[in-house]
Design a protein around this motif. Structure first.
Motif, short mmCIF file in Angstrom:
data_model
loop_
_atom_site.label_atom_id
_atom_site.label_comp_id
_atom_site.label_asym_id
_atom_site.label_seq_id
_atom_site.Cartn_x
_atom_site.Cartn_y
_atom_site.Cartn_z
N ILE A 105 0.87 -1.18 0.00
CA ILE A 105 0.00 0.00 0.00
C ILE A 105 0.90 1.23 0.00
CG2 ILE A 105 -1.74 1.33 1.25
CD1 ILE A 105 -2.78 -1.32 2.40
N ALA A 106 0.58 2.18 -0.87
CA ALA A 106 1.37 3.41 -0.96
C ALA A 106 0.45 4.62 -0.94
CB ALA A 106 2.21 3.41 -2.22
N LYS A 107 0.88 5.60 -0.17
CA LYS A 107 0.24 6.91 -0.17
C LYS A 107 1.32 7.93 -0.51
CE LYS A 107 -3.11 8.05 2.29
NZ LYS A 107 -4.03 8.54 3.30
N GLU A 108 0.97 9.17 -0.55
CA GLU A 108 1.91 10.22 -0.95
C GLU A 108 3.14 10.29 -0.04
OE1 GLU A 108 1.61 14.78 -2.51
OE2 GLU A 108 0.33 14.22 -0.81
N ASN A 109 3.00 9.92 1.23
CA ASN A 109 4.10 10.07 2.18
C ASN A 109 4.67 8.78 2.74
OD1 ASN A 109 4.22 12.91 2.06
ND2 ASN A 109 2.36 13.00 3.30
N PHE A 110 4.11 7.63 2.39
CA PHE A 110 4.65 6.37 2.92
C PHE A 110 4.22 5.17 2.09
CE2 PHE A 110 0.66 7.01 5.28
CZ PHE A 110 0.04 5.77 5.12
N ILE A 111 4.96 4.08 2.30
CA ILE A 111 4.63 2.78 1.71
C ILE A 111 4.66 1.77 2.84
CG2 ILE A 111 5.38 0.94 0.14
CD1 ILE A 111 6.86 3.09 -1.48
N VAL A 126 10.18 -10.04 0.80
CA VAL A 126 10.27 -8.58 0.75
C VAL A 126 11.68 -8.20 1.15
CG1 VAL A 126 9.37 -6.41 1.62
CG2 VAL A 126 7.83 -8.36 1.37
N VAL A 127 12.37 -7.50 0.26
CA VAL A 127 13.76 -7.11 0.50
C VAL A 127 13.84 -5.59 0.54
CG1 VAL A 127 16.11 -7.18 -0.42
CG2 VAL A 127 14.61 -9.17 -0.69
N LYS A 128 14.38 -5.05 1.62
CA LYS A 128 14.61 -3.61 1.70
C LYS A 128 15.92 -3.30 0.99
CE LYS A 128 14.80 0.22 4.96
NZ LYS A 128 14.82 0.61 6.38
N VAL A 129 15.88 -2.30 0.12
CA VAL A 129 17.06 -1.90 -0.66
C VAL A 129 17.46 -0.51 -0.16
CG1 VAL A 129 17.98 -1.47 -2.96
CG2 VAL A 129 16.22 -3.22 -2.63
N GLY A 130 18.60 -0.44 0.48
CA GLY A 130 19.02 0.83 1.07
C GLY A 130 18.02 1.26 2.13
N GLU A 131 17.84 2.55 2.26
CA GLU A 131 16.90 3.08 3.26
C GLU A 131 15.57 3.49 2.66
OE1 GLU A 131 17.30 3.11 6.62
OE2 GLU A 131 19.05 1.90 6.09
N LYS A 132 15.47 3.48 1.31
CA LYS A 132 14.31 4.11 0.69
C LYS A 132 13.54 3.23 -0.29
CE LYS A 132 16.31 8.71 0.93
NZ LYS A 132 16.66 9.91 0.19
N GLU A 133 13.98 2.00 -0.55
CA GLU A 133 13.32 1.22 -1.60
C GLU A 133 13.14 -0.23 -1.18
OE1 GLU A 133 14.71 3.40 -5.62
OE2 GLU A 133 16.36 2.59 -4.42
N GLY A 166 9.62 -0.45 -5.49
CA GLY A 166 9.37 0.98 -5.41
C GLY A 166 10.02 1.59 -4.20
N GLY A 167 9.55 2.78 -3.88
CA GLY A 167 10.10 3.49 -2.74
C GLY A 167 10.06 4.97 -2.99
N ILE A 168 11.06 5.63 -2.46
CA ILE A 168 11.19 7.06 -2.62
C ILE A 168 12.16 7.28 -3.77
CG2 ILE A 168 11.86 9.22 -1.49
CD1 ILE A 168 11.24 7.31 1.15
N ASN A 169 11.65 7.80 -4.88
CA ASN A 169 12.46 7.93 -6.10
C ASN A 169 13.46 9.08 -5.99
OD1 ASN A 169 11.06 10.33 -6.71
ND2 ASN A 169 9.67 9.30 -8.13
N ALA A 170 14.23 9.28 -7.04
CA ALA A 170 15.27 10.31 -7.06
C ALA A 170 14.72 11.71 -6.88
CB ALA A 170 16.06 10.23 -8.38
N SER A 171 13.44 11.91 -7.20
CA SER A 171 12.80 13.22 -7.02
C SER A 171 12.18 13.38 -5.63
CB SER A 171 11.70 13.41 -8.07
OG SER A 171 12.24 13.33 -9.37
N GLY A 172 12.33 12.34 -4.79
CA GLY A 172 11.78 12.40 -3.44
C GLY A 172 10.31 12.06 -3.35
N VAL A 183 8.04 -0.65 6.39
CA VAL A 183 7.47 0.69 6.25
C VAL A 183 8.56 1.62 5.73
CG1 VAL A 183 6.41 2.65 7.45
CG2 VAL A 183 5.83 0.31 8.15
N LEU A 184 8.25 2.35 4.68
CA LEU A 184 9.16 3.36 4.13
C LEU A 184 8.42 4.69 4.19
CD1 LEU A 184 10.40 1.49 0.94
CD2 LEU A 184 11.63 1.75 3.10
N LYS A 185 9.08 5.71 4.75
CA LYS A 185 8.47 7.04 4.86
C LYS A 185 9.27 8.06 4.08
CE LYS A 185 6.82 6.18 9.54
NZ LYS A 185 6.93 6.63 10.94
N ARG A 186 8.57 8.98 3.50
CA ARG A 186 9.17 10.08 2.76
C ARG A 186 9.69 11.13 3.71
NH1 ARG A 186 6.70 13.85 -1.80
NH2 ARG A 186 5.62 14.77 -0.08
#
Length: 189
Positions: A7-13, A34-41, A96-102, A186-189
């Motif tokens: 589930i993804a919203k504008e500020n978190f996944i 489910v594999v976490k890639v770095g801190e954001k993906e 997915g995650g937080i892309n290069a544009s944040g 959980v990934l947060k923007r």
């Protein structure tokens, strides 16, 4: 088999997987669906066989680490999964995650139906994916999830995790191969 919800919203996944593959005497090394890639993906895989899932997860993780744009990864994923599908190893994948544009960005591809989704939720939009072989046999999971949202709310990651936990329990009650025990990311923007 595994059941994964994203589930993804504008500020978190939020990503939840049943933990059926946590390891046992016959399979001492747990598999990460489910594999976490770095801190954001993240990368999530279901279906196929363990080797195919691990190869796909590693390949997508490497592309994320290199900074490959998500739309390009989706094209590469489709080509890679086409080769696996020819060998009878159909792997459903989300990343997915937080892309290069944040921004929050999520993608999924199911080689069985050749369905792809590439979403960037904005405002009150909610993007969702389910990775499970034959997910249709569980009924309308999105409708069920919407009913859970009436109980849990949708504004925070913890509310979404709670709704995903309820959904996982429902699926586990319908499928003995899905565990009620879960793992979350959980990934947060």
């Amino acid at each position: 088999m595994s059941f994964i919800s994203v589930i993804a919203k504008e500020n978190f996944i939020t990503v939840m997987s049943d933990s059926e593959a946590v390891g046992s005497e016959s399979t001492p090394n747990p598999e990460q669906h489910v594999v976490k890639v770095g801190e954001k993906e993240f990368v999530a895989t279901a279906g196929g066989d363990r080797e195919a899932r691990e190869v796909i997860a590693k390949h997508i993780s490497d592309l994320l680490i290199e900074g490959t744009p998500y739309d390009r990864i989706l094209v590469i994923l489709e080509m890679t999964l086409a080769a696996f599908s020819e060998k009878g190893k159909s792997v459903m994948t989300a990343f997915g995650g937080i892309n290069a544009s944040g921004e929050i960005e999520v993608c999924t591809y199911d080689p069985n139906s050749r369905a792809e989704r590439h979403l960037k939720p904005r405002g009150s939009d909610i993007a969702y994916f389910f990775l499970a072989e034959g997910a249709g046999k569980y009924g309308n999971l999105y409708e069920l999830l919407q009913n859970y949202w009436k109980e849990t709310g949708t504004e925070t990651p913890s509310a979404m995790i709670q709704s995903q936990k309820l959904l996982n329990r429902y699926v586990a009650s319908k499928d003995e191969d899905v565990s009620t025990s879960t793992v979350k990311l959980v990934l947060k923007r």
